[in-house]
Design an enzyme around this catalytic site. Structure first.
Site, PDB file in Angstrom:
ATOM      1  N   GLY A   1      10.656  -3.076   5.935  1.00  9.58           N
ATOM      2  CA  GLY A   1      10.015  -4.104   5.365  1.00  9.58           C
ATOM      3  C   GLY A   1       9.752  -4.642   4.076  1.00  9.58           C
ATOM      4  N   HIS A   2       8.904  -3.319   3.131  1.00  8.58           N
ATOM      5  CA  HIS A   2       8.614  -3.555   2.483  1.00  8.58           C
ATOM      6  C   HIS A   2      10.112  -4.068   1.260  1.00  8.58           C
ATOM      7  CE1 HIS A   2       5.552  -0.249   3.110  1.00  8.58           C
ATOM      8  NE2 HIS A   2       5.239  -1.643   2.932  1.00  8.58           N
TER       9      HIS A   2
ATOM     10  N   SER B   1       3.926   1.217   7.611  1.00 11.79           N
ATOM     11  CA  SER B   1       4.164   2.251   7.259  1.00 11.79           C
ATOM     12  C   SER B   1       2.674   2.870   8.593  1.00 11.79           C
ATOM     13  CB  SER B   1       3.063   2.579   6.809  1.00 11.79           C
ATOM     14  OG  SER B   1       3.385   1.349   5.267  1.00 11.79           O
ATOM     15  N   ARG B   2       2.317   2.278   9.229  1.00  6.79           N
ATOM     16  CA  ARG B   2       2.318   3.399  10.378  1.00  6.79           C
ATOM     17  C   ARG B   2       2.182   3.930  11.934  1.00  6.79           C
ATOM     18  NH1 ARG B   2      -3.027  -1.470   8.649  1.00  6.79           N
ATOM     19  NH2 ARG B   2      -4.219   0.488   7.986  1.00  6.79           N
TER      20      ARG B   2
ATOM     21  N   LYS C   1       5.330  -9.982   9.234  1.00  8.64           N
ATOM     22  CA  LYS C   1       4.843  -9.107  10.058  1.00  8.64           C
ATOM     23  C   LYS C   1       3.487  -9.287  10.095  1.00  8.64           C
ATOM     24  CE  LYS C   1       4.100  -4.610  11.515  1.00  8.64           C
ATOM     25  NZ  LYS C   1       2.941  -4.073  10.974  1.00  8.64           N
TER      26      LYS C   1
ATOM     27  N   MET D   1       0.428  -1.182   0.329  1.00 15.67           N
ATOM     28  CA  MET D   1      -0.287   0.278   0.061  1.00 15.67           C
ATOM     29  C   MET D   1       0.789   1.204   0.149  1.00 15.67           C
ATOM     30  SD  MET D   1      -3.762  -1.236   2.309  1.00 15.67           S
ATOM     31  CE  MET D   1      -3.058  -0.419   3.865  1.00 15.67           C
TER      32      MET D   1
ATOM     33  N   GLN E   1     -10.622  -2.909   2.044  1.00 19.11           N
ATOM     34  CA  GLN E   1      -9.717  -3.577   3.043  1.00 19.11           C
ATOM     35  C   GLN E   1      -9.705  -3.031   4.409  1.00 19.11           C
ATOM     36  OE1 GLN E   1      -5.947  -4.879   1.532  1.00 19.11           O
ATOM     37  NE2 GLN E   1      -4.904  -3.879   4.026  1.00 19.11           N
TER      38      GLN E   1
ATOM     39  N   MET F   1       8.948  -2.704  11.542  1.00 20.53           N
ATOM     40  CA  MET F   1       8.966  -1.082  10.570  1.00 20.53           C
ATOM     41  C   MET F   1       7.444  -1.697  10.157  1.00 20.53           C
ATOM     42  SD  MET F   1      12.246  -0.869   8.468  1.00 20.53           S
ATOM     43  CE  MET F   1      13.907  -0.783   9.600  1.00 20.53           C
TER      44      MET F   1
END
Ligand code: AMP
Length: 279
Positions: A33-34, A183-184, A146, A27, A58, A181
């Site tokens: 992590g990505h 994004s939030r 994760k 997203m 979602q 890790m």
């Protein structure tokens, strides 16, 4: 790196590659992590497609769809640096017709852990991943441990639907203090950021007990509670320990299991998990 913003462009760009492709759905708001998912794909020498799509189906009605971070230029730079071959970033109307008449319903693995608190979330994940897999047709799909429940649900969806894609689970990438890790994490205030690593520390303490021979699921769950209950500013939503295969509870751990939790730090909801594997 080719940037495709619609399905036609994606399909044209995929003609350049042979049939073995690695695929990393995200997203956006990319972090290490990505990028680790991309590295795993590149390690297998696979031309790699990444998608960036903030999937509305979602998100629940009171979740952070609108304010979800979308730093697109920066994401493109990171993806390019990491060697992504094709970046697919469609607008919503490319992925969903209006009205949309189809849904996917997962009825078992999503009834526990996060699924209890986010009704419909994993159905939305299944629908978008299925659509993306239909478009990209990758040989390998890379997803993070994760989001362990998501990984298991997608693994199972691919099995049940006979999809010709091998799902690769990639270990969680963490900050130096152990915080997974996400994004939030950028939503966290400094005082919340300071206590956030306690989540992983509590999971690690349970893992040490497991490695020392503790096999009673309730004892391990309780040890996580003991470490986290009552921390000011943190509200634990759940801690659970389930068999990895079917997400059922088993009092005595005999098979690979997931110890997972979710907690609110203010309005920010963080999740983390570890796997407990019996030898
Ligand atoms: P998201 O953008 O949050 O939907 O995540 C896209 C993919 O990256 C999912 O497969 C996640 O599980 C994975 N991912 C997110 N954070 C991490 C992390 N810290 N370590 C490994 N994979 C991650």
């Amino acid at each position: 790196m080719i940037i495709a913003t619609n399905i036609g462009e994606l399909q044209t760009s995929l003609r350049f590659f042979d049939k073995h492709l690695g695929f990393v759905p995200t997203m956006g708001a990319l972090h290490q992590g990505h990028l680790e998912l991309v590295r795993q794909s590149k390690t297998l020498n696979l031309p790699t497609v990444m998608s960036i799509f903030v999937n509305p189906t979602q998100f629940g009605p009171h979740e952070d769809l609108e304010k979800y971070p979308r730093p697109f230029e920066n994401d493109c730079a990171l993806a390019r640096q990491e060697g992504v071959d094709v970046l697919f970033a469609p607008p919503i109307d490319q992925m969903y017709t209006t009205p949309s008449w189809l849904s996917v319903r997962e009825s078992h693995l999503s009834s526990v852990l996060c699924g209890q608190y986010r009704p419909g979330h994993f159905d939305g994940v299944c629908l978008i991943v299925l659509k993306l897999l239909q478009l990209v047709r990758p040989s390998h799909l890379f997803m993070g441990q994760k989001d362990g429940q998501q990984l298991r649900i997608i693994e199972r969806m691919c099995e049940e639907l006979f999809l010709p894609t091998h799902v690769v689970g990639v270990p969680t990438v963490r900050e130096s203090d152990g915080l997974a890790m996400s994004s939030r994490n950028q939503y966290l205030h400094p005082d919340q950021r300071e206590i956030a690593p306690k989540l992983y520390q509590a999971l690690q303490a349970a893992k040490r007990a497991f490695e020392d021979g503790e096999r009673d699921a309730r004892t391990l769950i309780n040890s996580v509670h003991q470490n986290l209950d009552g921390i000011p500013g943190m509200e634990l939503q759940y801690v659970d320990l389930l068999r990895w295969e079917d997400f059922q509870f088993s009092q005595t751990i005999q098979k690979k299991s997931i110890l997972a939790l979710a907690a609110f730090l203010g309005k920010t909801r963080l999740i983390d998990n570890i796997l407990l594997e019996t030898s």
